[in-house]
Design an enzyme around this catalytic site. Structure first.
Site, PDB file in Angstrom:
ATOM      1  N   PRO A  85       2.611  -7.030   1.939  1.00 33.89           N
ATOM      2  CA  PRO A  85       2.410  -6.212   0.241  1.00 33.89           C
ATOM      3  C   PRO A  85       1.413  -6.327  -0.954  1.00 33.89           C
ATOM      4  CG  PRO A  85       3.217  -8.439   0.410  1.00 33.89           C
ATOM      5  CD  PRO A  85       3.373  -7.829   1.612  1.00 33.89           C
ATOM      6  N   SER A 114       4.737  -4.881  -3.444  1.00 38.64           N
ATOM      7  CA  SER A 114       4.393  -5.954  -3.865  1.00 38.64           C
ATOM      8  C   SER A 114       4.962  -5.387  -5.387  1.00 38.64           C
ATOM      9  CB  SER A 114       2.643  -6.090  -4.001  1.00 38.64           C
ATOM     10  OG  SER A 114       1.945  -6.895  -5.527  1.00 38.64           O
ATOM     11  N   TYR A 138       6.908 -11.373  -7.285  1.00 39.43           N
ATOM     12  CA  TYR A 138       6.202 -13.046  -7.674  1.00 39.43           C
ATOM     13  C   TYR A 138       7.471 -13.124  -8.965  1.00 39.43           C
ATOM     14  CZ  TYR A 138       2.000 -12.206  -6.221  1.00 39.43           C
ATOM     15  OH  TYR A 138       0.255 -12.187  -5.301  1.00 39.43           O
ATOM     16  N   THR A 164       7.240 -14.432  -3.014  1.00 42.13           N
ATOM     17  CA  THR A 164       5.688 -14.957  -2.789  1.00 42.13           C
ATOM     18  C   THR A 164       5.400 -16.569  -3.302  1.00 42.13           C
ATOM     19  OG1 THR A 164       5.020 -12.877  -2.269  1.00 42.13           O
ATOM     20  CG2 THR A 164       3.355 -14.967  -2.809  1.00 42.13           C
ATOM     21  N   ARG A 173     -10.517 -17.798  -8.184  1.00 40.39           N
ATOM     22  CA  ARG A 173     -12.012 -16.529  -7.334  1.00 40.39           C
ATOM     23  C   ARG A 173     -12.491 -15.991  -7.967  1.00 40.39           C
ATOM     24  NH1 ARG A 173      -5.989 -12.572  -6.309  1.00 40.39           N
ATOM     25  NH2 ARG A 173      -4.175 -14.221  -5.287  1.00 40.39           N
ATOM     26  N   LYS A 246       7.355 -16.176   1.476  1.00 42.39           N
ATOM     27  CA  LYS A 246       6.064 -16.173   1.784  1.00 42.39           C
ATOM     28  C   LYS A 246       4.888 -16.635   1.147  1.00 42.39           C
ATOM     29  CE  LYS A 246       2.104 -11.834   2.117  1.00 42.39           C
ATOM     30  NZ  LYS A 246       1.544 -12.658   0.948  1.00 42.39           N
ATOM     31  N   HIS A 270      -2.387 -16.100   2.617  1.00 38.06           N
ATOM     32  CA  HIS A 270      -2.003 -15.332   1.146  1.00 38.06           C
ATOM     33  C   HIS A 270      -3.438 -14.761   1.144  1.00 38.06           C
ATOM     34  CE1 HIS A 270      -0.125 -13.848  -3.155  1.00 38.06           C
ATOM     35  NE2 HIS A 270      -1.743 -12.740  -2.771  1.00 38.06           N
TER      36      HIS A 270
HETATM   37  C1  LIG Z   1      -6.464  -7.089  -2.374  1.00 32.76           C
HETATM   38  C2  LIG Z   1      -5.091  -7.978  -1.815  1.00 32.76           C
HETATM   39  C3  LIG Z   1      -3.825  -8.131  -2.672  1.00 32.76           C
HETATM   40  C4  LIG Z   1      -2.932  -8.484  -2.618  1.00 32.76           C
HETATM   41  N1  LIG Z   1      -1.629  -8.504  -3.170  1.00 32.76           N
HETATM   42  C5  LIG Z   1      -0.836  -9.419  -2.598  1.00 32.76           C
HETATM   43  C6  LIG Z   1       0.656  -9.534  -3.415  1.00 32.76           C
HETATM   44  O1  LIG Z   1       0.813  -8.577  -4.818  1.00 32.76           O
HETATM   45  N2  LIG Z   1       1.345 -10.125  -3.365  1.00 32.76           N
HETATM   46  C7  LIG Z   1       1.124 -10.788  -2.635  1.00 32.76           C
HETATM   47  O2  LIG Z   1       2.768 -11.810  -1.670  1.00 32.76           O
HETATM   48  N3  LIG Z   1       0.832 -10.799  -1.230  1.00 32.76           N
HETATM   49  C8  LIG Z   1      -0.518 -10.321  -1.569  1.00 32.76           C
HETATM   50  N4  LIG Z   1      -1.806 -10.230  -1.006  1.00 32.76           N
HETATM   51  C9  LIG Z   1      -1.315 -10.929   0.558  1.00 32.76           C
HETATM   52  C10 LIG Z   1      -0.966  -9.951   1.466  1.00 32.76           C
HETATM   53  O3  LIG Z   1       0.146  -9.740   1.453  1.00 32.76           O
HETATM   54  C11 LIG Z   1      -1.646 -11.271   2.474  1.00 32.76           C
HETATM   55  O4  LIG Z   1      -1.362 -11.997   2.644  1.00 32.76           O
HETATM   56  C12 LIG Z   1      -3.126 -11.264   2.916  1.00 32.76           C
HETATM   57  O5  LIG Z   1      -3.700  -9.933   2.748  1.00 32.76           O
HETATM   58  C13 LIG Z   1      -3.192 -11.413   4.422  1.00 32.76           C
HETATM   59  O6  LIG Z   1      -4.500 -11.595   4.749  1.00 32.76           O
HETATM   60  P1  LIG Z   1      -5.879 -10.627   5.417  1.00 32.76           P
HETATM   61  O7  LIG Z   1      -5.708  -9.336   4.675  1.00 32.76           O
HETATM   62  O8  LIG Z   1      -6.949 -11.546   5.487  1.00 32.76           O
HETATM   63  O9  LIG Z   1      -4.726 -10.958   6.901  1.00 32.76           O
HETATM   64  C14 LIG Z   1      -2.985  -9.867  -1.540  1.00 32.76           C
HETATM   65  C15 LIG Z   1      -4.382  -9.650  -1.017  1.00 32.76           C
HETATM   66  C16 LIG Z   1      -4.999  -8.823  -0.671  1.00 32.76           C
HETATM   67  C17 LIG Z   1      -6.156  -8.656   0.086  1.00 32.76           C
END
Ligand SMILES: Cc1cc2nc3c(=O)[nH]c(=O)nc-3n(C[C@H](O)[C@H](O)[C@H](O)COP(=O)(O)O)c2cc1C
Length: 373
Positions: A85, A114, A138, A164, A173, A246, A270
């Site tokens: 997501p 997401s 969320y 999550t 960040r 998650k 994350h």
């Molecule tokens: C730009 C971005 C937005 C994300 N938004 C969400 C989100 O809305 N909800 C969520 O549970 N995780 C979110 N994540 C985390 C991803 O689900 C995932 O855990 C993460 O991208 C894994 O790391 P990797 O991309 O470096 O492998 C986001 C990640 C990125 C890079």
């Protein structure tokens, strides 16, 4: 091969993909995707953790027919990966999650939507057709809104809910703070809220009349810092869909997920975007696997970049993995086709990695193929 997305020079290495994405989109959007929280130590460690494991293949096994399928809660999935997501994809490409959904449909890769998407979960579901889909939640401060989102997801054919748990508030960040770029504030994450009857009831004016006020309201309720284990009873009673947590990193949280009747977990930090300095996701995996003892599926993300990463995570006990940043970069550089290309190459890489590791089936992987390097 799934698609013919090779109009431009094909792209394989993650760093090339990242570079191309950087050239294709607004710098602050690229930084939002690429960066981690704090000093970005966890972001780096996530990738480095894979290098500490080496594959020791055994050969002369028939690998002429490869089987990448995995089974999660009795459902069979053709690929060992799902799309993680990722919120706010309208900032990355005008078609945002719709382009990703179309790519998921074309490649038959399951999609996890997401909560903070640009388009609504129903619009995304229409694009997905009958592609398997899950919904990431969320959990809002407004419980009635949380329930509404879950019920809408059920109705739109999402077949599991991922709560999550690592985001009681947003991580620190620094890159986004420096750029003053907050995609939620810019309206890229409001698709599910503006279309929600419970959310709309909270507003004095509709989001169409006063989008700024609607976004202010959204920012107030999007996360729920007081959320705790006992609240999980509410969602357990609300839906019959399988529920995954998650963001599990501690073995005791893996065990607690079982005790609270959860159907699965995702070991994840994350993508290094929440607390910097936390354990690399891969380093957390073995202890959690030990604690959960195969009682529920364990998905894995954070740092998956290539086929051998998938092999290593599954060999260490993950049931399957989620792919994150790579497909977002594909979207940035070439929309729908860019995502198809990434998924296509990723799948081919897993095929080749499996065969050259001397295995025909993903299900044959276990820790005996790995040593610490
Ligand atoms: C730009 C971005 C937005 C994300 N938004 C969400 C989100 O809305 N909800 C969520 O549970 N995780 C979110 N994540 C985390 C991803 O689900 C995932 O855990 C993460 O991208 C894994 O790391 P990797 O991309 O470096 O492998 C986001 C990640 C990125 C890079």
């Amino acid at each position: 091969m799934y698609g013919n997305s090779q109009k431009t020079k094909p792209i394989y290495h993650f760093s090339d993909l990242e570079k191309d994405a950087q050239n294709a989109i607004r710098p602050e959007v690229f930084t939002y995707i690429q960066s981690g929280s704090g000093n970005e130590e966890t972001l780096e460690d996530n990738v480095r953790a894979f290098r500490k494991w080496k594959i020791v293949p055994q050969f002369l096994h028939d690998v002429s027919i490869l089987d990448l399928s995995i089974s999660i809660l009795g459902e069979s999935y053709e690929h060992p990966f799902l799309l993680a997501p990722v919120g706010h994809l309208g900032a990355v490409h005008p078609n945002g999650e719709l382009a990703v959904a179309r790519a998921a449909k074309n490649t038959r890769v399951p999609f996890i939507g997401s909560t903070v998407t640009t388009f609504s979960l129903e619009e995304i579901a229409r694009e997905l057709g009958n592609t398997p889909r899950w919904f990431q939640l969320y959990w809002s401060k407004d419980r009635e809104l949380t329930a509404s989102l879950v019920k809408r997801a059920e109705k739109a054919g999402y077949s599991a809910i991922l709560v999550t748990i690592d985001t009681p508030i947003l991580g620190f960040r620094e890159a986004d703070l420096t750029n003053q770029f907050f995609p939620l504030r810019e309206g890229y994450g409001s698709g599910n809220y503006f279309s929600d009857p419970v959310f709309r009831k909270r507003l004095k004016e509709t989001p169409e009349e006063n989008p700024d006020a609607a976004i202010e309201e959204l920012l107030k309720i999007v996360f729920h810092p007081a959320l705790s284990w006992k609240d999980l009873r509410f969602i357990r009673e609300l839906t019959n869909l399988p529920i995954f947590l998650k963001g599990v990193l501690h073995p005791k949280d893996g065990r607690k997920a079982l005790e609270y009747g959860m159907d699965g977990i995702v070991v994840s930090n994350h993508g290094g975007r929440q607390l910097d300095g936390v354990i690399a996701s891969l380093d957390a995996l073995p202890q959690i696997v030990k604690e959960v003892k195969g009682e529920i599926p364990i998905l894995f993300d954070s740092g998956i970049r290539r086929g051998t990463d998938v092999l290593k995570a599954i060999a260490l006990g993950a049931t399957g993995v989620l792919l994150g940043r790579p497909y977002v970069y594909g979207l940035a550089r070439n929309g729908f086709e860019g995502v198809v290309e990434v998924l296509d190459h990723f799948r081919n890489d897993i095929d080749v990695s499996l065969a050259t590791a001397g295995k025909a089936r993903i299900s044959e992987l276990d820790s005996t193929i790995l040593v610490r390097g």
